[in-house]
Design an enzyme around this catalytic site. Sequence first.
Site, PDB file in Angstrom:
ATOM      1  N   ARG A 152      30.170 -63.236  16.299  1.00 31.55           N
ATOM      2  CA  ARG A 152      31.378 -63.802  16.903  1.00 31.55           C
ATOM      3  C   ARG A 152      31.109 -64.917  17.915  1.00 31.55           C
ATOM      4  NH1 ARG A 152      33.586 -57.801  18.092  1.00 31.55           N
ATOM      5  NH2 ARG A 152      31.380 -57.393  17.709  1.00 31.55           N
ATOM      6  N   SER A 185      23.928 -50.319  25.901  1.00 26.27           N
ATOM      7  CA  SER A 185      24.285 -51.404  25.007  1.00 26.27           C
ATOM      8  C   SER A 185      23.690 -52.694  25.568  1.00 26.27           C
ATOM      9  CB  SER A 185      25.803 -51.487  24.922  1.00 26.27           C
ATOM     10  OG  SER A 185      26.148 -52.192  23.781  1.00 26.27           O
ATOM     11  N   GLY A 186      22.903 -53.386  24.736  1.00 30.05           N
ATOM     12  CA  GLY A 186      22.236 -54.608  25.194  1.00 30.05           C
ATOM     13  C   GLY A 186      23.180 -55.748  25.500  1.00 30.05           C
ATOM     14  N   ASN A 236      31.065 -59.877  23.319  1.00 32.32           N
ATOM     15  CA  ASN A 236      31.059 -60.169  21.884  1.00 32.32           C
ATOM     16  C   ASN A 236      31.493 -61.592  21.570  1.00 32.32           C
ATOM     17  OD1 ASN A 236      30.351 -57.451  21.035  1.00 32.32           O
ATOM     18  ND2 ASN A 236      32.354 -56.888  21.816  1.00 32.32           N
ATOM     19  N   GLY A 273      36.076 -48.408  19.981  1.00 28.72           N
ATOM     20  CA  GLY A 273      36.235 -47.057  19.445  1.00 28.72           C
ATOM     21  C   GLY A 273      37.043 -46.225  20.443  1.00 28.72           C
ATOM     22  N   GLY A 319      23.709 -50.680  11.280  1.00 24.43           N
ATOM     23  CA  GLY A 319      24.618 -50.019  12.194  1.00 24.43           C
ATOM     24  C   GLY A 319      23.961 -49.374  13.400  1.00 24.43           C
TER      25      GLY A 319
HETATM   26  C1  UD1 Z   1      30.419 -50.194  19.367  1.00 23.37           C
HETATM   27  C2  UD1 Z   1      30.957 -48.784  19.080  1.00 23.37           C
HETATM   28  C3  UD1 Z   1      32.394 -48.665  19.636  1.00 23.37           C
HETATM   29  C4  UD1 Z   1      32.413 -49.000  21.097  1.00 23.37           C
HETATM   30  C5  UD1 Z   1      31.773 -50.367  21.352  1.00 23.37           C
HETATM   31  C6  UD1 Z   1      31.626 -50.617  22.827  1.00 23.37           C
HETATM   32  C7  UD1 Z   1      29.877 -48.136  16.983  1.00 23.37           C
HETATM   33  C8  UD1 Z   1      30.072 -47.922  15.530  1.00 23.37           C
HETATM   34  N1  UD1 Z   1      30.958 -48.554  17.642  1.00 23.37           N
HETATM   35  O1  UD1 Z   1      31.217 -51.133  18.628  1.00 23.37           O
HETATM   36  O2  UD1 Z   1      32.865 -47.315  19.455  1.00 23.37           O
HETATM   37  O3  UD1 Z   1      33.731 -48.973  21.581  1.00 23.37           O
HETATM   38  O4  UD1 Z   1      30.462 -50.447  20.764  1.00 23.37           O
HETATM   39  O5  UD1 Z   1      31.171 -51.920  23.076  1.00 23.37           O
HETATM   40  O6  UD1 Z   1      28.802 -47.899  17.520  1.00 23.37           O
HETATM   41  N2  UD1 Z   1      23.243 -53.001  17.097  1.00 23.37           N
HETATM   42  C9  UD1 Z   1      21.974 -52.769  16.602  1.00 23.37           C
HETATM   43  N3  UD1 Z   1      21.796 -52.559  15.264  1.00 23.37           N
HETATM   44  C10 UD1 Z   1      22.841 -52.589  14.388  1.00 23.37           C
HETATM   45  C11 UD1 Z   1      24.137 -52.821  14.882  1.00 23.37           C
HETATM   46  C12 UD1 Z   1      24.287 -53.022  16.240  1.00 23.37           C
HETATM   47  O7  UD1 Z   1      21.006 -52.740  17.359  1.00 23.37           O
HETATM   48  O8  UD1 Z   1      22.608 -52.385  13.199  1.00 23.37           O
HETATM   49  C13 UD1 Z   1      23.405 -53.190  18.542  1.00 23.37           C
HETATM   50  C14 UD1 Z   1      24.072 -54.525  18.901  1.00 23.37           C
HETATM   51  O9  UD1 Z   1      23.090 -55.510  19.168  1.00 23.37           O
HETATM   52  C15 UD1 Z   1      24.829 -54.177  20.165  1.00 23.37           C
HETATM   53  C16 UD1 Z   1      25.140 -52.700  20.029  1.00 23.37           C
HETATM   54  O10 UD1 Z   1      24.288 -52.211  19.006  1.00 23.37           O
HETATM   55  O11 UD1 Z   1      24.039 -54.358  21.331  1.00 23.37           O
HETATM   56  C17 UD1 Z   1      26.605 -52.455  19.644  1.00 23.37           C
HETATM   57  O12 UD1 Z   1      26.868 -53.057  18.393  1.00 23.37           O
HETATM   58  P1  UD1 Z   1      28.234 -53.850  18.108  1.00 23.37           P
HETATM   59  O13 UD1 Z   1      28.187 -54.363  16.730  1.00 23.37           O
HETATM   60  O14 UD1 Z   1      28.501 -54.815  19.191  1.00 23.37           O
HETATM   61  O15 UD1 Z   1      29.271 -52.619  18.151  1.00 23.37           O
HETATM   62  P2  UD1 Z   1      30.798 -52.718  18.475  1.00 23.37           P
HETATM   63  O16 UD1 Z   1      31.534 -53.221  17.278  1.00 23.37           O
HETATM   64  O17 UD1 Z   1      31.001 -53.431  19.733  1.00 23.37           O
HETATM   65 CA    CA Z   2      29.718 -54.776  21.242  1.00 29.30          CA
END
Ligand code: UD1
Ligand code: CA
Length: 460
Positions: free
Chosen positions: A8, A94-95, A222, A133, A72
């Site tokens: 995004r 969360s990074g 994001n 979520g 995921g």
């Molecule tokens: C996620 C949560 C959501 C929550 C939100 C808060 C899930 C399915 N959903 O959604 O419930 O409200 O965070 O911000 O977890 N990442 C990886 N590997 C992957 C995918 C993601 O390391 O395969 C890392 C991303 O770099 C990021 C974090 O995980 O730092 C969260 O991923 P992101 O895709 O931003 O999740 P959200 O859609 O924000």
């Molecule tokens: Ca996020």
Amino acid sequence: MAAGKGTRLKSKHPKVLHEIGGKPILAHVIATAQKVVPAQHIFVIIGHEAERVREAVAATGVNCVRHGEQRGTGHARMVAREALSGYDQIIVLSGDAPLITAETVKKLSEFHTTQRATMTLLSADLDNPHGYGRVIRKGNATDVQAIVEEKAATSKQKKVREINSGFYAFSGPALYEHIDSLSTDNAHGEYYLTDMAGIFNRARKKVVAIKTADAGEVLGSNTRAEMMMLDARLRLAKCRALLDAGVTVFYPHTCVIDSDVEVGADTVIEPFVQLLGQTKVGADCRIRSYSVITNSVIGDRVVVKPGTIMEDSRVGAGATLGPYTHMRPGSEVGEGAHLGNFVETKKIKLGKGSKANHLTYLGDAEIGDGVNIGAGTITCNYDGVNKHKTVIEDGVFVGSDSTLVAPVRLGRGSYVAAASCITDDVPADALAFGRARQSLKEGWAKATREKRRSSLVVTP
Ligand code: UD1
Ligand code: CA
């Protein structure tokens, strides 16, 4: 978790390396984690542009776990199985949410322990929960039934304002005992870590949530708009901390002050000032408008007049800079020294009380104490191939508009006549002339004027 691409943002750089408050988003999260546990117990999940991210965090001493194919947030936990196998409690940060504080992470961890929970999530009430979520509570207040992602939520569930922040505490052994129950049967076809809440419930394990006092702490980045908001929050908080520490910041919203900057008490920062990187400003200084100071150290009682630019440089106590001084990397200015309008410096040492007040370039120079550099002086430090050094010893007076062709040395107490081109060393206490002597033609101007006038008489 720092493996995501950040689609995004529409950027070629990985999301977690975008900067807020003057340093990468991930650096803020790691700094918080390091206040809770030592670096050797911190694991960064890297994937997108993994090598760049690894390099960016290398100096902190944390571990990295490669998450090659990103399927995921749950999958990120699967790839870390081996690295995390020895841990009783696993905290997930969360990074991309850089405002989280160590106090909140500690509270999350303690709550998890006292509740004897298998999974504890940090939640927050948001006015606009869209995209997050949702936390679906059980009948009692603390226990959680499930986390439902926006795309899977019913219209009733979408009305829930309590969101999952993406920060969790898990029982390590239970997480890895049950993680293989995750499936990709959802809107994104990914392994959702959030599904662990439902899985643990079915296994009759305790899932709880603790709400943050300050919902601002869990905001993610994001989009660029979200990033800008976090940056503004962080910088305003930084200005508040400086105000509390006795620094005056006029119109804080016009200033750009990075998180790691230090400023002493009774220093005044005027509007539109930027203090960046690892800059340290002493006490009782005045930093006037439009100055941009990067990775520099400024002593006490220094006056920085408007429009001054400093990079990787140092200034001693009581010095005066500007307006429009440009200090390039490696400039060191002594106590009580002055650098004035349109003076550019690079890799120099200027001694105590020395002055270069106007229109001057000083590069690759070692200048002693009590030296006066006249207006328009230039060190010619570059011959087109190599850089050479100029040494100006204590008490030298350099007349205006002089060019000092390096390598060259002006001995202690010597004097350079104005408009000289100095190509040879000047001994101590000598006077050097490096220009043609003036010659005079008496009456020349008057005679020329009269000649011109007579040639203008038109004859028929
Ligand atoms: C996620 C949560 C959501 C929550 C939100 C808060 C899930 C399915 N959903 O959604 O419930 O409200 O965070 O911000 O977890 N990442 C990886 N590997 C992957 C995918 C993601 O390391 O395969 C890392 C991303 O770099 C990021 C974090 O995980 O730092 C969260 O991923 P992101 O895709 O931003 O999740 P959200 O859609 O924000
Ligand atoms: Ca996020």
